[in-house]
Each structure stands twice: as structure tokens, then as C-alpha cells.
Design a protein around this motif. Structure first.
Motif, PDB file in Angstrom:
ATOM      1  N   ASP A 205      -3.853   1.047   5.549  1.00 21.39           N
ATOM      2  CA  ASP A 205      -2.418   1.143   5.273  1.00 21.39           C
ATOM      3  C   ASP A 205      -1.564   0.649   6.432  1.00 21.39           C
ATOM      4  OD1 ASP A 205      -2.974   2.327   2.790  1.00 21.39           O
ATOM      5  OD2 ASP A 205      -3.057   4.330   3.682  1.00 21.39           O
ATOM      6  N   THR A 207      -1.148  -2.415   9.072  1.00 18.82           N
ATOM      7  CA  THR A 207      -1.609  -3.774   9.362  1.00 18.82           C
ATOM      8  C   THR A 207      -0.766  -4.392  10.475  1.00 18.82           C
ATOM      9  OG1 THR A 207      -0.201  -4.567   7.542  1.00 18.82           O
ATOM     10  CG2 THR A 207      -2.534  -4.215   7.068  1.00 18.82           C
ATOM     11  N   LYS A 214       3.012  -3.186   9.924  1.00 21.55           N
ATOM     12  CA  LYS A 214       3.535  -2.729   8.648  1.00 21.55           C
ATOM     13  C   LYS A 214       2.750  -1.500   8.217  1.00 21.55           C
ATOM     14  CE  LYS A 214       5.583  -6.856   6.566  1.00 21.55           C
ATOM     15  NZ  LYS A 214       5.585  -7.732   5.361  1.00 21.55           N
ATOM     16  N   ALA A 216       2.058   0.980   5.011  1.00 25.26           N
ATOM     17  CA  ALA A 216       2.160   1.208   3.567  1.00 25.26           C
ATOM     18  C   ALA A 216       2.056   2.707   3.321  1.00 25.26           C
ATOM     19  CB  ALA A 216       1.056   0.465   2.820  1.00 25.26           C
ATOM     20  N   ARG A 227       6.536   3.439  -0.011  1.00 29.52           N
ATOM     21  CA  ARG A 227       7.202   2.254   0.501  1.00 29.52           C
ATOM     22  C   ARG A 227       6.309   1.547   1.524  1.00 29.52           C
ATOM     23  NH1 ARG A 227       8.287   6.860   3.009  1.00 29.52           N
ATOM     24  NH2 ARG A 227       8.830   6.974   5.208  1.00 29.52           N
ATOM     25  N   THR A 228       6.637   0.298   1.822  1.00 34.38           N
ATOM     26  CA  THR A 228       6.003  -0.427   2.918  1.00 34.38           C
ATOM     27  C   THR A 228       7.073  -0.698   3.965  1.00 34.38           C
ATOM     28  OG1 THR A 228       4.339  -1.436   1.493  1.00 34.38           O
ATOM     29  CG2 THR A 228       4.778  -2.503   3.596  1.00 34.38           C
TER      30      THR A 228
END
Length: 357
Positions: A205, A207, A214, A216, A227-228
Motif C-alpha cells: 500500500d 509505494t 504514495k 493507498a 483514498r490514495t
């Protein structure tokens, strides 16, 4: 329709009979089975913490009905008002802070919601008038308690702030636990996390991207909180850069098994275990803050309130803050956090001066 629906459903007999009278026995069976299927879908999509809150609220209702000798399945106006008064007066099983046996108004409101939901799910819906009256009485009693000087509950979680994040960054050592703690606090702060959201993160989740990381968030409490979120590198404040803290944590944790928890338990000997529970995340945040000399005890929610507060101080648009934290654009909770930043600077009494003359 799935074969899972083809069993005798447990719906109220009067409803089943009405369906049978209108549509026939076979159709009534299938309609009732669909109700069961809908309940199963609901159960699988309601967040565990919400389910736990409803369960605890229903247990309080059961205690009330037992002590008052009232039927468990009757949410009348009088019963709900009496329930509210009982909760605020003596509803707790053990005394709270200061020896008070009454619940805090926020807890009482949560339990009332749980009872309304529980009665509806058991086939005994509560009228809007009864709900409204109970909530009005709860607010009135809470106001009276406040006027009498009673302060119940923990209040809002103290907001994490940039100065104290620097303290934490300076205090976290280079051990695996120190790197995990710093990455947890900084990452959680920068996406305005709930403890449950940090607990639910997997390595997959989070990255790494050229401009940061990011996250996730797939275990959000609401539709908006799934949400991301992008967290950029912070070149202005490198010690509290969440992306760099995450990369340093990965250096000792590894990236091969992406199904592992992003923030696992680590025992005193440095052994890495499974995912941290939400309560463990809250405990970790409090422990790290205390160890770092943060003067006010933080909780897991301090990271969430902190981003809204610091974002407001830095002039970020409320819609941008809402998107990052998974709030509705006009969320009362988010606006309440932002008021902490506004109470001195954006203040009707600040900087008043005579005009003209």
C-alpha cells in the motif's frame, strides 16, 4: 441469485406473512432470503471498529433495560430519554475519572446511536420523534453538567505539531524499532491517519515515487477515507520528511514480501511480528512522543488532527486538507481541528484599532 439465499430466513413473522399474502409463499421465501443476503453484505462491509462500537452500545442498553425492568426491544420516547438520563447519571459499570459513574456526553451519544441501529436491525425501528427527543434531552443534560463545572471524557486529542515532530525525529534512534517508529509517526501525520488506517497498511500500500511516496488507504472508516494520498519529499524540513523516513525503514525491513504489514510489531529483542493493532498504534505514538519529551500526551488521533491544524497554519486550502485526510469538504471534525489554528490568528478580537481620526 446465489444458492446461499435458499434457506429459511430469520425475518419478523408479520413481515414474512405480509409478503406471502401479496406475492405467494415462494416469493416471500426468496424476498426474506434476500434480506439475509443484504444483512451479510452489510456485515462484511461495515468497519470492525464501527461494529465493535455498536456492540458495546447495545451491551449498555441491555444493562439499562435489566436494571430498569424494561423490555429490550422497545425504543419508545420515554425509554430512550430515561436511557440517556441513566447513562449520564450512573451508566458506567466502574467509576471514571474523578469517581464519576456517568458517561461523558459524547460516549452517551455514541451508545444512543448504537441502540437505535440495534433496534432497527432487530426489527424494532425507533421513530424519528423518539430519537430527536432523546438527543435533545442528552444535549440539555450535558449543557447543565457543563454549567455545573463537570468535564467528562478525554476531549479532543492534542494535535501533533511540527516542532514536536522535530523532537521525535531527533529522539528516534537508528535501530529497527526507532526507524519504524519515526516512519509510522511521520507517515501517519502526513496522511492525517487514524490508528486503524495505520494498522491496516501493507507494504504493497506504500509505494515510492520520484517525488515522494504514495499511500493507498484501503481500511478507511468512510467512503471518502478510502483514498490514495501523495506525500512529497520535504526538502525544507528534511528531519521530518515522511518519504525519507519510510525509505530508511525499508532499508532494515525489506521490500520482498509486499503482503506483510507496513508497520509490524517489534519486540524488545528486535524480533519482527505481525501487524500492529489500532490500540498498539495509539500506544506507540504516545510512547514515542513521551520518550521524545513532547510535553502533552499524544494519542493515535493526534496525527490526524495535527495535519489539519498545521495545514491550516501553513495556508493550505481546506479542500486540499480534506482530500488528504479523507474528510468531507465541510466536515465538522476537520473544521474543529482547523479552529485550533485560527483561534488566535483569525480572531475577531485580534488587532482591533481605532479607524480614522
Amino acid at each position: 441469485m446465489s444458492s446461499e439465499l435458499h434457506h429459511r430466513p430469520a425475518v419478523p413473522a408479520e413481515i414474512h406473512a405480509a409478503w406471502a399474502a401479496r406475492h405467494g409463499a415462494e416469493a416471500a421465501e426468496r424476498l426474506a432470503a434476500a434480506e439475509n443476503f443484504a444483512d451479510a453484505i452489510k456485515a462484511s462491509t461495515v468497519p470492525p471498529n464501527t461494529t465493535d462500537t455498536y456492540r458495546k452500545g447495545w451491551q449498555v442498553w441491555e444493562r439499562f433495560c435489566t436494571t430498569q425492568d424494561l423490555p429490550l426491544t422497545e425504543g419508545s420516547r420515554g425509554a430512550l430519554v430515561a436511557f440517556v438520563a441513566w447513562m449520564l447519571d450512573r451508566g458506567r459499570k466502574t467509576p471514571g475519572p474523578g469517581g464519576v459513574l456517568g458517561y461523558a456526553p459524547a460516549s452517551a451519544a455514541s451508545h444512543l446511536t448504537a441502540v437505535v441501529v440495534g433496534l432497527r436491525e432487530r426489527g424494532h425501528p425507533v421513530s424519528k420523534d423518539a430519537q430527536s427527543e432523546a438527543r435533545s434531552r442528552l444535549e440539555a443534560i450535558a449543557t447543565r453538567l457543563a454549567k455545573q463545572g463537570e468535564r467528562r471524557g478525554r476531549g479532543k486529542a492534542p494535535a501533533a505539531d511540527l516542532d514536536n515532530l522535530h523532537r521525535i525525529a531527533a529522539a528516534c534512534d537508528d535501530t529497527p524499532t526507532g526507524r519504524r517508529d519515526l516512519a509510522l509517526v511521520l507517515t501517519g501525520f502526513h496522511f492525517a491517519s487514524r490508528a486503524s488506517e495505520v494498522s491496516g497498511l501493507l507494504l504493497a500500500d506504500v509505494t515510492v515515487h520520484p517525488r515522494g511516496i504514495k499511500v493507498a488507504v484501503v481500511s478507511g472508516k468512510t467512503r471518502r477515507s478510502v483514498r490514495t494520498v501523495a506525500i512529497p519529499y520535504n526538502s525544507d524540513e528534511p528531519p521530518i520528511c515522511a518519504a525519507r523516513a519510510w525509505e530508511r525503514w525499508l532499508q532494515v525491513y525489506g521490500t520482498s514480501a509486499t503482503s506483510r504489514p507496513a508497520f509490524p510489531r517489534i519486540d524488545r529483542w528486535g524480533n519482527i511480528g505481525g501487524a500492529m493493532a489500532p490500540d498498539s498504534v495509539t500506544t506507540a505514538v504516545a510512547r514515542v512522543a513521551q520518550r521524545s519529551g513532547v510535553p502533552i500526551r499524544w494519542t493515535g488521533h493526534s496525527l490526524r488532527s495535527g495535519l489539519a491544524t498545521e495545514g491550516r497554519k501553513n495556508g493550505k486550502d481546506p479542500l486540499t486538507i480534506a482530500k488528504q485526510g479523507g474528510w468531507a469538504p465541510n466536515s465538522k471534525a476537520m473544521l474543529g481541528y482547523m479552529q485550533l489554528a485560527d483561534e488566535w490568528d483569525d480572531n475577531a478580537a485580534a488587532g482591533l484599532r481605532r479607524l480614522g481620526g
